[in-house]
Enzyme design. Structure first.
Site, PDB file in Angstrom:
ATOM      1  N   HIS A 495       0.835  -1.205   0.000  1.00 58.94           N
ATOM      2  CA  HIS A 495       0.000   0.000   0.000  1.00 58.94           C
ATOM      3  C   HIS A 495       0.876   1.264   0.000  1.00 58.94           C
ATOM      4  O   HIS A 495       0.749   2.125  -0.874  1.00 58.94           O
ATOM      5  CB  HIS A 495      -0.916  -0.035   1.227  1.00 58.94           C
ATOM      6  CG  HIS A 495      -1.726   1.209   1.430  1.00 58.94           C
ATOM      7  ND1 HIS A 495      -3.093   1.221   1.300  1.00 58.94           N
ATOM      8  CD2 HIS A 495      -1.373   2.479   1.741  1.00 58.94           C
ATOM      9  CE1 HIS A 495      -3.538   2.456   1.523  1.00 58.94           C
ATOM     10  NE2 HIS A 495      -2.518   3.232   1.800  1.00 58.94           N
ATOM     11  N   GLU A 496       1.767   1.363   0.963  1.00 57.07           N
ATOM     12  CA  GLU A 496       2.586   2.578   1.095  1.00 57.07           C
ATOM     13  C   GLU A 496       3.486   2.772  -0.120  1.00 57.07           C
ATOM     14  O   GLU A 496       3.677   3.893  -0.586  1.00 57.07           O
ATOM     15  CB  GLU A 496       3.440   2.540   2.376  1.00 57.07           C
ATOM     16  CG  GLU A 496       2.659   2.469   3.682  1.00 57.07           C
ATOM     17  CD  GLU A 496       1.632   3.578   3.850  1.00 57.07           C
ATOM     18  OE1 GLU A 496       1.770   4.629   3.216  1.00 57.07           O
ATOM     19  OE2 GLU A 496       0.672   3.366   4.615  1.00 57.07           O
ATOM     20  N   HIS A 499       1.833   4.571  -2.889  1.00 54.35           N
ATOM     21  CA  HIS A 499       1.854   6.040  -2.813  1.00 54.35           C
ATOM     22  C   HIS A 499       3.181   6.577  -3.385  1.00 54.35           C
ATOM     23  O   HIS A 499       3.208   7.598  -4.063  1.00 54.35           O
ATOM     24  CB  HIS A 499       1.726   6.517  -1.363  1.00 54.35           C
ATOM     25  CG  HIS A 499       0.361   6.324  -0.767  1.00 54.35           C
ATOM     26  ND1 HIS A 499      -0.797   6.723  -1.401  1.00 54.35           N
ATOM     27  CD2 HIS A 499      -0.032   5.788   0.416  1.00 54.35           C
ATOM     28  CE1 HIS A 499      -1.842   6.448  -0.620  1.00 54.35           C
ATOM     29  NE2 HIS A 499      -1.406   5.865   0.483  1.00 54.35           N
ATOM     30  N   HIS A 502       2.934   6.519  -7.076  1.00 56.06           N
ATOM     31  CA  HIS A 502       2.014   7.585  -7.503  1.00 56.06           C
ATOM     32  C   HIS A 502       2.766   8.919  -7.553  1.00 56.06           C
ATOM     33  O   HIS A 502       2.630   9.703  -8.495  1.00 56.06           O
ATOM     34  CB  HIS A 502       0.850   7.646  -6.506  1.00 56.06           C
ATOM     35  CG  HIS A 502      -0.372   8.354  -7.001  1.00 56.06           C
ATOM     36  ND1 HIS A 502      -1.577   8.273  -6.350  1.00 56.06           N
ATOM     37  CD2 HIS A 502      -0.600   9.160  -8.053  1.00 56.06           C
ATOM     38  CE1 HIS A 502      -2.477   8.994  -7.004  1.00 56.06           C
ATOM     39  NE2 HIS A 502      -1.906   9.544  -8.040  1.00 56.06           N
ATOM     40  N   GLU A 524      -6.405   7.532  -1.583  1.00 56.35           N
ATOM     41  CA  GLU A 524      -6.100   6.197  -1.047  1.00 56.35           C
ATOM     42  C   GLU A 524      -6.452   5.067  -2.019  1.00 56.35           C
ATOM     43  O   GLU A 524      -5.981   3.939  -1.860  1.00 56.35           O
ATOM     44  CB  GLU A 524      -6.835   5.972   0.280  1.00 56.35           C
ATOM     45  CG  GLU A 524      -6.343   6.860   1.420  1.00 56.35           C
ATOM     46  CD  GLU A 524      -4.881   6.644   1.764  1.00 56.35           C
ATOM     47  OE1 GLU A 524      -4.375   5.540   1.554  1.00 56.35           O
ATOM     48  OE2 GLU A 524      -4.248   7.612   2.221  1.00 56.35           O
ATOM     49  N   TYR A 637     -13.954   7.345   2.972  1.00 50.07           N
ATOM     50  CA  TYR A 637     -13.319   6.037   3.225  1.00 50.07           C
ATOM     51  C   TYR A 637     -13.950   4.951   2.357  1.00 50.07           C
ATOM     52  O   TYR A 637     -13.260   4.229   1.631  1.00 50.07           O
ATOM     53  CB  TYR A 637     -13.442   5.645   4.697  1.00 50.07           C
ATOM     54  CG  TYR A 637     -12.629   6.502   5.637  1.00 50.07           C
ATOM     55  CD1 TYR A 637     -11.254   6.342   5.717  1.00 50.07           C
ATOM     56  CD2 TYR A 637     -13.220   7.459   6.437  1.00 50.07           C
ATOM     57  CE1 TYR A 637     -10.490   7.115   6.582  1.00 50.07           C
ATOM     58  CE2 TYR A 637     -12.471   8.245   7.307  1.00 50.07           C
ATOM     59  CZ  TYR A 637     -11.111   8.068   7.373  1.00 50.07           C
ATOM     60  OH  TYR A 637     -10.362   8.840   8.227  1.00 50.07           O
TER      61      TYR A 637
END
Ligand SMILES: [Zn+2]
Length: 710
Positions: A495-496, A499, A502, A524, A637
């Site tokens: 996930h991180e 980013h 991106h 997210e 969310y």
């Protein structure tokens, strides 16, 4: 998670490291940066590391330099001759100066979370506050606005990213009230100040709220022994004190206490926290928000807040939530029934109902009885180095990249690593990332990606390539044993690092639009999509193996069990999320002038309708801190989760699944490269090749979408 330094779209200025130093050869086998800096020239780009402040004095100096530089730039805009204004000198200059101040803010935000020196962290915290306060004033400079307005009055024929920058700059001024007649603007300012005071008080009351609840050992039957032995919990011979305001106290008891009366007693205490102080405050806050929105020309605070987001209007967000609520109904009921059966068995009452003080306990029971998976045992399959290499291999492949270690000229801790990302086909350097992966005293204790230098086109025409950092807290390696991750850790890493991709693969011209600077209800989604990778057997088998016996892979049955356990309570989880999101929207919806909703009644009614009723005479909403930072934004969310599931279908349906290079190329070009330089609604549809749908999200939750709503 994605860390954002300032509320304004501020970015970064980088100072070059001395090239001799960066180019020096190393014994480590790492590549030096110098070669890549030369290579960047061929692509008319610039790749450079920032200079990190290492003393409190240097930090204070940087802050005053940054604000002085930006103030001078604002003065220049403000002094322009209104008859001779250009895009570059007005809207463009504003983006430049925001980027400059943002650079310092980004760097300090990272230093404040990672410096090993408490004095440096303290100075960075102070510096961040100074910059934040200063940034608030930028929008309120009438001289600057006059020049921007003068340029707007030339009715420039702009297109693409320039036009978007122009329109959004004007929109932000309108949102700040700069369009209003002076008298009215003064009213808005007065209301805003009052709102700031009240929201600060609301938050302080949430933080300060305390409620001890006392129990006997018998009442706490089922609660783990080590909890009962915690300092402060055992307070008498047969007396235990549970703090209703300490979340882990609350969840430990709610998940484990066998006695329903115990859970009810604690729920009542929790749902009355900060009640006396915050209910009247909230009522005033809602009235102020509504008044501000109306003075600015919006129907409601929700419309005002959602305008710059992907959903754009409160009605769109609301419709999404309602659809999801209906779609989730069968799954929610089925899960409640499963819990109900357990409760009927425990209590001997065949018509027992699951209440708001029961669901945590029976979810936990269900997981224990039906889906027991020893997550600790899986760690052996995830030694950190192998996971990292494996993830790099996958991202290199799907996005067409090379990732290689670089000798870092400066390290804030010894185990820091630096990598360079380049395009595999052209060897174009794309950006740099730091990895600060293990815990230590005083360090940020979550997992996040920090932007340091955002990508952007410099005024001279060169492209500044991005620099980012991942700050994580994986288990430290020990002598004789590597760092072993949980499956959840592996998911977080994917996930991180999403980013970071991106941010690094951006091609947006303006700092404001670059990389992850996309609307908050979208940012997210691409990373949540990448979480799917670690639930795929083929992906896992490409790197996960028992570190003591590399021939041993994760058994399929174990992975299936993990998936089942994850799915088992998703209906309950999301219906609760939807209840929060809905009351947040309804409290901020349009209302007749002079009227304010009763926040307790509105939220309790929605909780009862969408989730489970709270106990009589409680005020859950008084302790719901999200009404301050995420007001009219909680819907985001579930919104991002639904988009993530939708986007994942592009890979799932591709010939090579989660390894598919053409799907990866599309993600890189249509989502990562463009950032916010075009409407993300358009980018998502281009990536999907079709309109958006919530069906994949519902399908992931095990819902038959042929019978559920579209
Ligand atoms: Zn994230």
């Amino acid at each position: 998670m994605r860390s954002i330094a300032l509320l304004l779209p501020l970015m970064v200025l980088t100072a070059c490291q001395s090239s001799e130093r960066a180019a020096r050869s190393t014994a480590s086998g790492y590549t030096a940066l110098g070669g890549w800096q030369k290579r960047a020239e061929r692509f008319n780009s610039l790749i450079a590391l920032p200079t990190f402040e290492t003393t409190p004095a240097a930090i204070r100096q940087s802050v005053s330099n940054a604000t002085a530089r930006a103030d001078a730039a604002l003065d220049r805009i403000g002094a322009l001759d209104p008859k001779r204004v250009s895009f570059r000198e007005t809207v463009g200059a504003l983006d430049d100066l925001s980027y400059g101040a943002g650079a310092t803010a980004n760097r300090l935000a990272l230093i404040k979370e990672t410096s090993p020196d408490p004095a440096v962290r303290g100075a960075a915290t102070e510096g961040t506050k100074v910059l934040q306060e200063w940034a608030v004033g930028i929008e309120y400079r009438p001289d600057v606005y006059r020049s921007i307005r003068a340029y707007a009055d030339t009715r420039p024929g702009l297109a693409g990213e320039d036009r978007k920058l122009f329109e959004e700059t004007l929109r932000d001024y309108r949102r700040a009230g700069m369009d209003l007649p002076a008298e009215r603007r003064a009213e808005v300012e007065k209301l805003r100040k009052e709102l700031t005071r009240l929201t600060t008080d609301f938050q302080s009351n949430v933080t300060a709220a305390k409620r001890p609840v006392r129990f006997t050992a018998a009442e706490l039957e089922g609660v783990p022994e080590d909890f009962l032995k915690q300092p402060g919990v055992k307070t008498g011979d047969d007396e235990y004190t549970v703090m209703a305001n300490i979340t882990w106290h609350y969840t430990t008891v709610m998940e484990n206490a066998k006695q329903e009366a115990t859970r009810l007693k604690l729920e009542i205490a929790r749902a009355n926290l900060a009640r006396e102080e915050n209910v009247p405050l909230l009522q005033k806050m809602l009235a102020l928000r509504s008044a501000i929105a109306q003075k600015l020309g919006y129907r409601s605070w929700a419309d005002y807040q959602i305008e710059p987001k992907m959903a754009k209007t409160a009605a769109t967000a609301r419709e999404f939530l309602e659809k999801l609520k209906t779609g989730l109904q069968p799954k929610f009921e089925a899960e409640l029934n499963e819990c109900r059966a357990l409760k009927a068995r425990d209590t001997g009452n065949p018509i027992a109902k699951i209440q708001s003080w029961d669901w945590r306990y029976y979810n936990n029971q269900l997981k224990k009885e039906k889906y027991s998976v020893d997550s600790e045992q899986l760690r052996a399959f995830f030694p950190y180095d192998k996971v990292l290499e494996g993830m790099f291999r996958i991202y290199q492949r799907i996005f067409g990249l090379n990732i290689e270690p670089i000798d870092a000229p400066y390290k804030w801790v010894e185990d820091l690593r630096l990598y360079l990302v380049s395009d595999a086909a052209t060897a174009e350097p794309m950006g740099l990332f730091y990895l600060d992966m293990f815990p230590r005293e005083g360090k940020y204790n979550h997992f996040a990606e920090f932007g340091i230098s955002e990508g952007r086109r410099l005024p001279g025409g060169k492209y500044q390539r991005p620099v980012v950092a991942l700050v994580c807290n994986f288990p430290s390696p020990r002598p004789g044993q590597p760092s072993l991750l949980t499956h959840r850790d592996v998911e977080t890493l994917f996930h991180e690092f999403g980013h970071a991709m991106h941010a690094i693969l951006t091609r947006a011209n303006y700092g404001r639009f670059s990389g992850t600077s996309v609307p908050g209800d979208f940012v997210e989604a691409p990373s949540q999509m990448l979480e799917n990778w670690v639930w795929d057997k083929r992906v896992l088998d490409s790197f996960a193996a028992n570190y003591k016996n590399p021939a041993e892979k994760i058994p399929k049955a174990v992975l299936d069990k993990l998936k089942e356990a994850k799915l088992a309570t998703m209906g309950i989880y999301y219906r609760r999320q939807l209840a929060f999101a809905l009351f947040d929207l309804v409290l901020h919806a349009a209302m007749p002038e002079g009227q304010t909703p009763d926040p307790v009644k509105v939220s309790n009614d929605i909780l009862a309708d969408v989730f489970l009723p709270e106990p009589e005479n409680t005020a859950f909403v008084a302790y719901f801190g999200h009404l301050v930072e995420y007001d009219a934004g909680y819907y985001g969310y579930a919104w991002a989760d639904a988009i993530a599931a939708d986007m994942a279908t592009v890979f799932e349906k591709s010939p090579d699944g989660f390894f598919d290079t053409s799907a990866g190329k599309r993600l890189r070009e249509e989502i990562y490269a463009v950032g916010d330089s075009r409407d993300v609604n358009v980018s998502i549809e281009k990536f999907l090749g079709r309109p958006r749908s919530i069906k994949p999200f519902l399908k992931n939750l095990g819902i038959n979408t042929d019978t559920a709503s579209k």
